[in-house]
Scaffold this motif. Structure first.
Motif, PDB file in Angstrom:
ATOM      1  N   ILE A   1       0.697  -3.786  -0.824  1.00 53.91           N
ATOM      2  CA  ILE A   1      -0.515  -3.209  -1.409  1.00 53.91           C
ATOM      3  C   ILE A   1      -1.699  -4.151  -1.235  1.00 53.91           C
ATOM      4  CG2 ILE A   1      -1.628  -2.560  -3.578  1.00 53.91           C
ATOM      5  CD1 ILE A   1       0.126  -0.399  -2.571  1.00 53.91           C
ATOM      6  N   GLU A   2      -1.475  -5.450  -1.475  1.00 54.35           N
ATOM      7  CA  GLU A   2      -2.579  -6.401  -1.350  1.00 54.35           C
ATOM      8  C   GLU A   2      -3.039  -6.517   0.099  1.00 54.35           C
ATOM      9  OE1 GLU A   2      -4.103 -10.300  -3.527  1.00 54.35           O
ATOM     10  OE2 GLU A   2      -1.957 -10.316  -3.073  1.00 54.35           O
ATOM     11  N   SER A   3      -2.096  -6.494   1.029  1.00 56.85           N
ATOM     12  CA  SER A   3      -2.459  -6.552   2.444  1.00 56.85           C
ATOM     13  C   SER A   3      -3.292  -5.332   2.826  1.00 56.85           C
ATOM     14  CB  SER A   3      -1.192  -6.621   3.302  1.00 56.85           C
ATOM     15  OG  SER A   3      -1.513  -6.587   4.675  1.00 56.85           O
ATOM     16  N   MET A   4      -2.877  -4.152   2.352  1.00 60.23           N
ATOM     17  CA  MET A   4      -3.618  -2.930   2.628  1.00 60.23           C
ATOM     18  C   MET A   4      -5.009  -2.983   1.997  1.00 60.23           C
ATOM     19  SD  MET A   4      -2.841   0.981   1.408  1.00 60.23           S
ATOM     20  CE  MET A   4      -3.380   0.580  -0.254  1.00 60.23           C
ATOM     21  N   ALA A   5      -5.074  -3.453   0.757  1.00 59.56           N
ATOM     22  CA  ALA A   5      -6.357  -3.514   0.053  1.00 59.56           C
ATOM     23  C   ALA A   5      -7.335  -4.441   0.770  1.00 59.56           C
ATOM     24  CB  ALA A   5      -6.138  -3.980  -1.388  1.00 59.56           C
ATOM     25  N   LYS A   6      -6.829  -5.549   1.282  1.00 59.94           N
ATOM     26  CA  LYS A   6      -7.689  -6.493   1.988  1.00 59.94           C
ATOM     27  C   LYS A   6      -8.166  -5.925   3.313  1.00 59.94           C
ATOM     28  CE  LYS A   6      -5.904 -10.818   0.021  1.00 59.94           C
ATOM     29  NZ  LYS A   6      -5.139 -12.064   0.315  1.00 59.94           N
ATOM     30  N   SER A   7      -7.237  -5.309   4.065  1.00 64.27           N
ATOM     31  CA  SER A   7      -7.586  -4.841   5.397  1.00 64.27           C
ATOM     32  C   SER A   7      -8.451  -3.592   5.376  1.00 64.27           C
ATOM     33  CB  SER A   7      -6.313  -4.571   6.210  1.00 64.27           C
ATOM     34  OG  SER A   7      -5.579  -3.501   5.649  1.00 64.27           O
ATOM     35  N   MET A   8      -8.204  -2.680   4.430  1.00 59.37           N
ATOM     36  CA  MET A   8      -8.921  -1.412   4.405  1.00 59.37           C
ATOM     37  C   MET A   8     -10.168  -1.444   3.532  1.00 59.37           C
ATOM     38  SD  MET A   8      -5.729   1.295   4.273  1.00 59.37           S
ATOM     39  CE  MET A   8      -6.820   2.713   4.381  1.00 59.37           C
TER      40      MET A   8
END
Length: 396
Positions: free
Chosen positions: A283-290
């Motif tokens: 989730i954190e990776s997605m939040a950062k990238s998107m």
């Protein structure tokens, strides 16, 4: 970006499970980013050039690296689980109904949607847009997005944003001089004047089966020539989806029944922590990238809950997940199913490219060995249970 949704598919835990997420949008709006609450009143995704996938800061803190860690495969499973007599179990599953009303609804929401090339944006369209929001000439956090699909008239952005796009042609760029509402939740933007520079990349239009004409379908670039043709396409597609849904619901009902009829004496908390850790890394990776947000900011905007409330709900969800894993592990032992590390590595190597990884090792490291292994265990156990458990069908 890697297709990291594999993690959510494997765990069976969806973001929408969080109680504060709200209801599902209509199918016609389904392509608009589902985390629209993040974009509410025009606070939206910031994109960055590369997704950060290293997670170097947290690698050393992985639960599975602890000295006292014991994976599912090494647990004395009989001390945790007493299985019910699953070989005599029976479940009842409703088969989705496919009638004329559902076929027409499917056609309206899924098939009569296409690209518009010969007119500007109008209310009801879904516009694919890029935009940058600036305050005093400086881009502000959360105000930039690329390829965002906005349903014109949805009211998801601040007043004037969507109306300002009506009449804009594909490929055109406009500057929207807008003002954030006085009660906007971010104090640094509340009541402030900003400028959004917006480019319309494409337009998606839609029609209703009851009134659509061959000309309408041609204007949207659809391949259907007649209403009869689109009807048959919708009927065939819906029947296929109904069958797939019935099979999926059956598997879910069987697993739920086996878990309910089993007794789980205790649930190792570190395994719950591990599942939550793996999921939060995704989730954190997605939040950062998107969206260029950290986990806490994303959670507060997307779900409308505090990080403490989110963690509490995650703990409940993954406690249920680990409980299910324990039962599935117990069934696998009884059924003498063997899943070796070699089998896991081979499977990961086969799936790596599909999910955007360079190797099976990278996939397993990102998803977590326990989660990936249990996805294989569950698949094998479910197939066996489908042969054993009696399933009675009823029409929905």
């Amino acid at each position: 970006m890697k297709k990291k949704l594999v993690l959510m598919c494997i765990t069976g835990i969806m973001v929408a499970s969080i109680s504060a997420c709200g209801g599902k949008k209509s199918d016609k709006d389904s392509e608009v980013v589902e985390t629209s609450s993040v974009m509410e009143e025009s606070e939206t995704a910031s994109t960055i050039e590369e997704e950060s996938t290293d997670n170097e800061d947290t690698e050393s803190d992985k639960v599975s690296d602890r000295e006292d860690y014991v994976g599912f495969q090494d647990l004395d499973i009989d001390t945790y689980v007493t299985l019910g007599d699953y070989k005599k179990m029976k479940v009842t599953v409703a088969r989705p109904k496919v009638d004329e009303e559902s076929i027409e609804s499917y056609i309206n929401s899924r098939l009569l949607v296409g690209k518009i090339t010969d007119r500007p944006v109008k209310k009801g369209d879904v516009a694919d847009i890029d935009y940058v929001g600036k305050k005093d000439g400086v881009a502000f956090e959360g105000g930039t997005a690329s390829g965002y699909k906005l349903s014109i008239g949805s009211g998801g952005f601040i007043p004037g944003f969507e109306d300002g796009l009506i009449g804009v042609n594909v490929g055109d760029t406009v500057d929207l001089n807008l003002t954030f509402p006085e009660n906007y939740r971010k104090a640094d933007l509340a009541g402030e004047e900003v400028v959004f520079t917006v480019t319309v990349n494409s337009i998606e239009g839609s029609a209703e089966y009851a009134t659509v004409t061959p000309e309408d379908m041609a204007d949207m670039g659809l391949s259907y020539k007649t209403k009869e043709e689109v009807w048959e396409a919708g009927k065939s597609a819906l029947e296929k989806e109904a069958e797939e849904a019935y099979v999926a619901n059956t598997k879910s009902a069987v697993v739920q029944k086996v878990v309910e009829e089993s007794t789980v004496e205790s649930i190792p908390e570190y395994l719950v922590e591990e599942e939550a850790q793996n999921y939060n890394r995704y989730i954190e990776s997605m939040a950062k990238s998107m969206y260029n947000m950290d986990l806490e900011t994303f959670v507060e905007n997307a779900f409308g809950v505090t990080i403490e409330q989110y963690n509490e709900q995650m703990n409940e969800m993954f406690t249920d997940t680990v409980k299910q894993y324990l039962v599935m592990e117990a069934v696998a032992r009884v059924e003498k199913m063997e899943i070796t590390e070699e089998m896991i590595e081979q499977k990961a190597d086969e799936e790596a490219e599909e999910y955007g990884y360079t190797s099976g090792e990278e996939l397993i490291n990102d998803v977590g060995f326990a989660t990936y292994r249990m996805s294989m265990v569950q698949n094998m156990v479910i197939e066996r249970l489908m042969e054993i458990v009696t399933v009675e069908e009823e029409e929905a």
